[in-house]
Write an enzyme that holds these catalytic residues in place. Structure first.
Site, PDB file in Angstrom:
ATOM      1  CG  HIS A  80     -83.813   7.301  44.540  1.00 17.25           C
ATOM      2  ND1 HIS A  80     -84.565   6.250  45.003  1.00 17.25           N
ATOM      3  CD2 HIS A  80     -84.119   7.399  43.214  1.00 17.25           C
ATOM      4  CE1 HIS A  80     -85.263   5.725  44.017  1.00 17.25           C
ATOM      5  NE2 HIS A  80     -85.018   6.408  42.914  1.00 17.25           N
ATOM      6  CG  HIS A 134     -80.484   4.451  43.763  1.00 18.16           C
ATOM      7  ND1 HIS A 134     -81.547   3.719  44.208  1.00 18.16           N
ATOM      8  CD2 HIS A 134     -80.959   5.167  42.710  1.00 18.16           C
ATOM      9  CE1 HIS A 134     -82.604   3.976  43.449  1.00 18.16           C
ATOM     10  NE2 HIS A 134     -82.281   4.848  42.553  1.00 18.16           N
ATOM     11  CG  HIS A 141     -86.982   9.177  38.902  1.00 15.71           C
ATOM     12  ND1 HIS A 141     -86.198   8.492  37.999  1.00 15.71           N
ATOM     13  CD2 HIS A 141     -86.777   8.569  40.092  1.00 15.71           C
ATOM     14  CE1 HIS A 141     -85.559   7.503  38.619  1.00 15.71           C
ATOM     15  NE2 HIS A 141     -85.886   7.530  39.900  1.00 15.71           N
ATOM     16  CG  HIS A 153     -86.572  -0.796  39.033  1.00 16.32           C
ATOM     17  ND1 HIS A 153     -86.900  -0.329  37.795  1.00 16.32           N
ATOM     18  CD2 HIS A 153     -86.728   0.256  39.866  1.00 16.32           C
ATOM     19  CE1 HIS A 153     -87.225   0.943  37.885  1.00 16.32           C
ATOM     20  NE2 HIS A 153     -87.143   1.320  39.126  1.00 16.32           N
ATOM     21  CE1 TYR A 167     -88.656   5.860  37.943  1.00 12.96           C
ATOM     22  CE2 TYR A 167     -89.412   3.686  37.301  1.00 12.96           C
ATOM     23  CZ  TYR A 167     -88.443   4.504  37.831  1.00 12.96           C
ATOM     24  OH  TYR A 167     -87.266   3.969  38.260  1.00 12.96           O
ATOM     25  CD  GLU A 205     -88.631   4.982  41.393  1.00 16.76           C
ATOM     26  OE1 GLU A 205     -87.676   5.715  41.689  1.00 16.76           O
ATOM     27  OE2 GLU A 205     -88.494   3.789  41.081  1.00 16.76           O
TER      28      GLU A 205
HETATM   29 FE   LIG Z   1     -85.740   5.805  41.065  1.00 16.95          FE
END
Ligand SMILES: [Fe+2]
Length: 306
Positions: free
Chosen positions: A152, A198, A213, A245, A254, A264
């Site tokens: 993503h 996502h 990112h 997360h 990251y 990432e």
């Molecule tokens: Fe991300």
């Protein structure tokens, strides 16, 4: 095939300040594969992608993202989405086949946050280095972290609510999670076009067109930890992680490329079918949202963009 419309993030075109340093980072450490290119543009891919390339590096005076491109299931989707984008109020241009390397025709537009987005339905395929009959689990010669695929991208810009509405109402994305400010507005929105948690994230920010990112998928949390050791071994500066997360439950690190673009590596998130209810995080919980066990994040994480 049940998946229709926008299938996935297919391409990120990134600006880099020093191509030799960028190639050392992306090929030797991240472990992408060079497909073709020269000093001006280099085309890279992750090992398990069948399409021709997924990351383009362009030599430039400033870092950041030139555009991101999503692959659609069918050529007719481009016409449908072009009409939708025009009705939404965006200017839509068409790129002929081969105007982008190895690509069929595209449509291109600038979303309200200032980012250029392209849609295409065809790209040459050059395989993943494995046969289509009785394949081994991975090809020989993988280097570095060696992610299987681009996952993503995450961008910052103004009028993010309108941009998110464009992705949901015109391109049929779903909101999987959002970070909400005390006034009820959305600070960050996580948008999915397929079953990934996502495919793009958008954060409200005063400067247009900023890049936070691009993310690469790893198959397991163990691979995230191995990636952390490889980043340490190569003295790659880390922005955040390894951690998990709260948003998306993803295991993550990251880190910075030599031009200051954030990368990432990402693993272990859930599947987000369109009927999954969207989750909301209060801004007061941003520490847990970004880095659940530590409940805080690096100062640079929300502020340094390219
Ligand atoms: Fe991300």
């Amino acid at each position: 095939m049940a998946i229709s419309g926008v299938m996935r993030l297919g391409e990120v075109a990134l600006r880099v300040l020093d191509m030799d340093a960028a190639l050392h980072h992306y090929i030797d450490i991240v472990g992408l594969q060079k497909v073709t290119g020269d000093t001006g543009h280099v085309y890279l891919k992750c090992w398990d992608e069948h399409d021709h390339h997924s990351v383009i590096l362009r030599s430039a005076d400033s870092a950041g993202m030139d555009y991101c491109a999503f692959k659609c299931r069918a050529d007719a989707d481009l016409d449908r989405f072009a009409e939708g984008a025009k009705a939404f109020g965006l200017e839509v241009s068409e790129l002929a086949a081969e105007e982008r390397l190895a690509s069929g025709r595209r449509i291109r537009f600038q979303v309200p946050t200032g980012h250029w987005v392209e849609l295409y339905a065809h790209k040459e395929q050059n395989g993943n280095g494995l046969p289509l009959r009785n394949p081994d689990p991975f090809p020989d010669g993988l280097k570095g972290i060696a992610p299987g695929r681009l996952e993503h991208c995450f961008v910052y810009g103004p009028d993010s609510a309108a941009a998110a509405r464009f992705f949901t109402d015109v391109l049929d994305f779903s909101v999987s999670e959002r970070l909400e400010l005390p006034d009820g507005s959305t600070k960050a929105c996580f948008l999915a076009c397929n079953t990934a948690m996502h495919d793009i994230g958008i954060v409200e920010h005063n400067e247009p067109g900023k890049f936070h990112h691009m993310s690469f998928w790893l198959d397991s949390p163990e691979e995230i930890y191995r990636a952390a050791l490889l980043l340490g071994k190569n003295d790659v500066p880390i922005d955040e992680g390894p951690t998990q997360h709260g948003i998306g439950r993803a295991k993550t690190i990251y880190f910075w490329d030599p031009s200051g673009n954030r990368n990432e590596v990402f693993s272990g998130s859930y599947l987000s079918y369109p009927d999954r209810p969207a989750l909301t995080w209060d801004a007061a919980q941003i520490g847990k949202a970004i880095s659940y066990p530590q409940r805080r994040m690096a100062e640079t994480f929300m502020t340094v963009l390219t």
